[in-house]
Design a protein around this motif. Structure first.
Motif, mmCIF file in Angstrom:
data_model
loop_
_atom_site.group_PDB
_atom_site.id
_atom_site.type_symbol
_atom_site.label_atom_id
_atom_site.label_comp_id
_atom_site.label_asym_id
_atom_site.label_seq_id
_atom_site.Cartn_x
_atom_site.Cartn_y
_atom_site.Cartn_z
ATOM 1 N N GLY A 167 53.382 64.400 67.244
ATOM 2 C CA GLY A 167 54.744 64.146 66.828
ATOM 3 C C GLY A 167 55.640 63.123 67.390
ATOM 4 N N ALA A 168 56.330 62.391 66.592
ATOM 5 C CA ALA A 168 56.867 61.071 66.960
ATOM 6 C C ALA A 168 58.468 60.967 66.779
ATOM 7 C CB ALA A 168 56.494 60.124 66.090
ATOM 8 N N LYS A 180 55.669 66.676 78.212
ATOM 9 C CA LYS A 180 54.345 66.029 77.399
ATOM 10 C C LYS A 180 53.279 66.961 77.719
ATOM 11 C CE LYS A 180 51.585 61.995 77.978
ATOM 12 N NZ LYS A 180 50.868 62.210 76.655
ATOM 13 N N ALA A 204 44.424 63.048 64.990
ATOM 14 C CA ALA A 204 44.904 61.793 65.171
ATOM 15 C C ALA A 204 45.831 61.505 66.269
ATOM 16 C CB ALA A 204 46.050 61.690 63.848
ATOM 17 N N HIS A 206 45.632 58.638 70.098
ATOM 18 C CA HIS A 206 45.001 57.556 70.915
ATOM 19 C C HIS A 206 44.822 58.201 72.461
ATOM 20 C CE1 HIS A 206 47.932 56.382 68.088
ATOM 21 N NE2 HIS A 206 46.944 55.414 67.520
ATOM 22 N N GLN A 231 41.617 59.920 63.775
ATOM 23 C CA GLN A 231 42.764 58.937 62.888
ATOM 24 C C GLN A 231 43.550 58.166 63.993
ATOM 25 O OE1 GLN A 231 45.186 60.485 60.019
ATOM 26 N NE2 GLN A 231 43.285 60.572 58.486
ATOM 27 N N MET A 232 43.696 56.782 63.842
ATOM 28 C CA MET A 232 44.695 56.308 64.881
ATOM 29 C C MET A 232 45.293 55.291 64.073
ATOM 30 S SD MET A 232 42.149 55.453 68.048
ATOM 31 C CE MET A 232 40.894 56.875 68.740
ATOM 32 N N LEU A 233 46.410 54.449 64.663
ATOM 33 C CA LEU A 233 47.179 53.614 64.249
ATOM 34 C C LEU A 233 46.777 52.338 64.266
ATOM 35 C CD1 LEU A 233 50.730 55.326 65.605
ATOM 36 C CD2 LEU A 233 49.715 55.560 63.172
HETATM 37 P P1 FDA Z 1 50.177 59.633 73.674
HETATM 38 O O1 FDA Z 1 51.496 59.107 73.350
HETATM 39 O O2 FDA Z 1 50.079 60.490 74.838
HETATM 40 O O3 FDA Z 1 49.333 58.173 74.052
HETATM 41 C C1 FDA Z 1 48.050 58.136 74.689
HETATM 42 C C2 FDA Z 1 47.524 56.747 74.981
HETATM 43 O O4 FDA Z 1 47.511 56.022 73.548
HETATM 44 C C3 FDA Z 1 48.671 56.011 75.606
HETATM 45 O O5 FDA Z 1 48.480 56.146 77.023
HETATM 46 C C4 FDA Z 1 48.201 54.550 75.101
HETATM 47 O O6 FDA Z 1 47.050 54.096 75.608
HETATM 48 C C5 FDA Z 1 48.004 54.653 73.563
HETATM 49 N N1 FDA Z 1 49.272 54.813 72.692
HETATM 50 C C6 FDA Z 1 49.846 55.731 72.240
HETATM 51 N N2 FDA Z 1 50.932 55.308 71.504
HETATM 52 C C7 FDA Z 1 51.208 53.765 71.623
HETATM 53 C C8 FDA Z 1 51.789 52.837 71.090
HETATM 54 N N3 FDA Z 1 53.000 53.199 70.279
HETATM 55 N N4 FDA Z 1 51.531 51.622 71.653
HETATM 56 C C9 FDA Z 1 50.553 51.395 72.503
HETATM 57 N N5 FDA Z 1 49.531 52.347 72.829
HETATM 58 C C10 FDA Z 1 49.895 53.637 72.573
HETATM 59 N N6 FDA Z 1 53.766 61.392 63.916
HETATM 60 C C11 FDA Z 1 54.489 62.125 63.158
HETATM 61 O O7 FDA Z 1 55.714 62.728 63.622
HETATM 62 N N7 FDA Z 1 54.360 62.231 61.994
HETATM 63 C C12 FDA Z 1 53.168 61.676 61.278
HETATM 64 O O8 FDA Z 1 53.228 62.057 59.984
HETATM 65 C C13 FDA Z 1 52.344 61.122 62.044
HETATM 66 N N8 FDA Z 1 51.361 60.440 61.401
HETATM 67 C C14 FDA Z 1 50.122 59.784 62.217
HETATM 68 C C15 FDA Z 1 49.039 59.435 61.832
HETATM 69 C C16 FDA Z 1 47.966 58.861 62.666
HETATM 70 C C17 FDA Z 1 47.093 58.230 61.883
HETATM 71 C C18 FDA Z 1 48.441 58.807 64.185
HETATM 72 C C19 FDA Z 1 47.317 58.191 64.993
HETATM 73 C C20 FDA Z 1 49.540 59.246 64.477
HETATM 74 C C21 FDA Z 1 50.529 59.673 63.729
HETATM 75 N N9 FDA Z 1 51.702 60.091 64.324
HETATM 76 C C22 FDA Z 1 52.754 60.783 63.550
HETATM 77 C C23 FDA Z 1 52.254 59.721 65.549
HETATM 78 C C24 FDA Z 1 52.007 60.495 66.634
HETATM 79 O O9 FDA Z 1 52.801 61.884 66.531
HETATM 80 C C25 FDA Z 1 52.266 60.030 68.026
HETATM 81 O O10 FDA Z 1 53.553 59.776 68.314
HETATM 82 C C26 FDA Z 1 51.507 58.804 68.397
HETATM 83 O O11 FDA Z 1 50.018 58.906 67.859
HETATM 84 C C27 FDA Z 1 51.398 58.755 70.019
HETATM 85 O O12 FDA Z 1 50.655 60.012 70.432
HETATM 86 P P2 FDA Z 1 49.086 59.989 70.869
HETATM 87 O O13 FDA Z 1 48.413 61.105 70.459
HETATM 88 O O14 FDA Z 1 48.419 58.732 70.716
HETATM 89 O O15 FDA Z 1 49.361 60.190 72.609
#
Ligand code: FDA
Length: 286
Positions: A167-168, A180, A204, A206, A231-233
């Motif tokens: 969630g973003a 977190k 999805a 990272h 899935q990843m960005l």
């Molecule tokens: P977390 O934020 O804990 O990050 C884990 C690690 O990943 C970090 O330590 C870093 O290494 C790396 N990382 C993460 N974000 C980074 C960044 N911006 N830059 C550099 N490194 C980074 N959200 C939403 O609300 N609605 C949606 O529809 C979607 N759709 C979506 C699709 C896909 C394919 C992905 C991967 C993500 C989304 N998101 C999303 C975003 C998601 O909710 C979330 O905000 C991000 O993926 C970051 O969370 P992580 O799970 O990566 O973990």
């Protein structure tokens, strides 16, 4: 800002380019590396239904380009880009046209989840489209919301495919876990529900801990790697993406393109303060 030539310098890490051809080029290049894509034509919260219709038409072109390239890509759409702020019916009809085209070419429309004020309306649209087009549509569920376990159980029972993310958006503590570690724990819990009972789930994230947990869980439960995908960005954790591919997992990258990059880009900066330093260094160099 969105149209300045300088912006390309610091957005290129996360955004494929401004034009559809640039998105398609990235998609084709990733495919050669065995990585699938979901193309996102950037934009959200349009200001009229005419703009929403224009977004829909742009997405129809994206689907046509994917078909012409013969690549198994999907598209990701934001309901507020397709008119949700103005009319649920108009938004559903716009997305239905996309899903219809996606279904005809064996592709899929992944319906991104925006802030919690839109969750109910978005899931209603997903479920209505799933009834008509089945697996050609995929929902997104955010692990930070308290309601998500109930939503996943409902979607699993209907066999709606789900992408699980953390969630973003900025949410209040009455709807979302504030800490977190709580979000991470809920993610793992929901991920297991999806891996056990979900239809074609997408994990999805990272987050290495989450990726590791998914790998261990599916190994222990003998869930084959064809039953789910990571899935990843685009531009984030390329090392982890390639490792998963090398280990035989399916990986799909969310590849955004277009000139309305500002909100998407700011969410990526907010997720990781180190990104701001990275941008600042690039600006100083230019
Ligand atoms: P977390 O934020 O804990 O990050 C884990 C690690 O990943 C970090 O330590 C870093 O290494 C790396 N990382 C993460 N974000 C980074 C960044 N911006 N830059 C550099 N490194 C980074 N959200 C939403 O609300 N609605 C949606 O529809 C979607 N759709 C979506 C699709 C896909 C394919 C992905 C991967 C993500 C989304 N998101 C999303 C975003 C998601 O909710 C979330 O905000 C991000 O993926 C970051 O969370 P992580 O799970 O990566 O973990």
């Amino acid at each position: 800002m969105e149209n300045s030539s300088l912006s390309r310098k610091f957005t290129s890490r996360f955004i494929a380019g401004q034009k559809l051809e640039e998105g398609i080029q990235v998609m084709t290049k990733l495919r050669r590396e065995n990585i699938d894509t979901s193309l996102d034509f950037l934009g959200e919260n349009v200001t009229s239904l005419d703009e929403a219709a224009a977004s829909r038409d742009s997405y129809l072109k994206v689907l046509a380009a994917i078909r012409a390239a013969g690549v198994p890509a999907t598209v990701s759409v934001k309901p507020t880009q397709l008119g949700l702020d103005f009319s649920v019916d108009a938004c559903r009809n716009n997305i239905a046209q996309l899903v219809e085209q996606a279904a005809a070419m064996n592709s899929r429309v992944e319906i991104d989840m925006e802030s919690s004020e839109y969750t109910d309306r978005t899931l209603d649209i997903v479920c209505a489209l799933f009834e008509r087009f089945h697996g050609s549509v995929r929902a997104v569920i955010q692990a930070y919301l308290y309601r998500s376990e109930a939503d996943i159980r409902r979607l699993n029972a209907l066999t709606v495919p789900v992408r699980l993310c953390k969630g973003a958006y900025r949410e209040l503590a009455d709807v979302a876990f504030p800490a977190k570690n709580e979000v991470d724990a809920n993610y793992v819990k929901l991920m297991k529900l999806l891996l056990d009972e979900g239809a074609d789930p997408a994990i999805a994230s990272h987050d290495e801990n989450i990726v590791r947990a998914a790998r261990l869980y599916t190994r222990d439960r003998k869930i084959p790697s064809t039953r789910f995908e990571f899935q990843m960005l685009y531009g984030i954790r390329r090392d982890l993406q390639r490792q998963l591919i090398a280990d035989g997992f399916r990986v799909r990258l969310y590849v955004p393109y277009g000139d309305a990059w500002y909100p998407y880009f700011m969410r990526r900066l907010a997720e990781r303060p180190a990104n701001v330093l990275f941008i600042a260094r690039n600006l100083l160099r230019s």
